[in-house]
Motif scaffolding. Sequence first.
Motif, short mmCIF file in Angstrom:
data_model
loop_
_atom_site.label_atom_id
_atom_site.label_comp_id
_atom_site.label_asym_id
_atom_site.label_seq_id
_atom_site.Cartn_x
_atom_site.Cartn_y
_atom_site.Cartn_z
N ARG A 58 21.00 -33.50 41.42
CA ARG A 58 20.11 -32.73 42.21
C ARG A 58 20.76 -31.83 43.23
O ARG A 58 20.53 -30.67 43.40
CB ARG A 58 19.25 -33.77 43.03
CG ARG A 58 18.32 -33.11 43.89
CD ARG A 58 17.36 -33.93 44.62
NE ARG A 58 16.29 -34.28 43.68
CZ ARG A 58 15.18 -33.47 43.75
NH1 ARG A 58 15.32 -32.52 44.75
NH2 ARG A 58 14.03 -33.44 43.16
N SER A 83 11.93 -24.79 44.88
CA SER A 83 11.67 -26.14 44.22
C SER A 83 12.26 -26.43 42.85
O SER A 83 11.89 -27.17 42.18
CB SER A 83 10.28 -26.14 44.34
OG SER A 83 9.71 -25.06 43.25
N ASP A 86 13.23 -29.80 41.99
CA ASP A 86 12.18 -30.80 41.71
C ASP A 86 11.70 -30.47 40.34
O ASP A 86 11.20 -31.35 39.57
CB ASP A 86 11.04 -30.27 42.55
CG ASP A 86 11.28 -30.80 44.17
OD1 ASP A 86 12.06 -31.83 44.31
OD2 ASP A 86 10.77 -30.24 45.22
N SER A 90 11.27 -33.18 37.28
CA SER A 90 9.88 -33.43 36.49
C SER A 90 10.05 -33.29 35.09
O SER A 90 9.57 -34.08 34.26
CB SER A 90 8.84 -32.40 37.13
OG SER A 90 7.68 -32.48 36.52
#
Length: 211
Positions: A58, A83, A86, A90
């Motif tokens: 990340r 994002s 993220d 996901s």
Amino acid sequence: MARSAQSGNCGTHRQCAVSRERKPLDELLRFAVDPDGRAVPDLKARLPGRGVWLTCARDVVEKAAKGGVFDKGFRHPVKTAESLADTVESLLKRDALQRLSLANKAGLVVCGFDKVAKVLRNDGAAILLHAADASPDGCAKLDRLARSGAGGTRPAAAVLCNFNAEQMSLALGRPNVVHAALKQGGPRGKFLDAVARLERFRAGGAVYAAA
């Protein structure tokens, strides 16, 4: 001979655009540019065009999204969403849950406290799954069975807590799944690979070692 070895390595390794380290493909994520000029994750590494590879972590993706790494890697300006990390997480989570669903369709998943406990006692389940929001008491009881290794006749079952009850229930097509056991079989390996990739991304390198 040296050239041949180098060529083979090129097919299985790529350079992370942030760290500049060459790493195996299973430790990396590929990104491509979509028709709207945005940098997007390409988890299966199949999208056409030039790709940019990043370490599957990340913090690395966040750094790339903020530091102009994609512009340099693609050799032209691209749009990068704040994002993006993220989105990657996901997609990795969805991939793992899809593989869990396939294992379930293959008859390898048992759900429910009593059924899971029976598998842990008698059938040599390889993996114990808890929902992240499961009761600590129920988890502790099954964990003790997992550690016992069917009375010491096999290695202790590995324990995973990567998904909440809603996600597990949707993947398995059953209501209120908080505990499950994944028995040995073909689809199990693909699921564990996907979970390892998700954990690597979240932890920046800590990998679940599948047996």
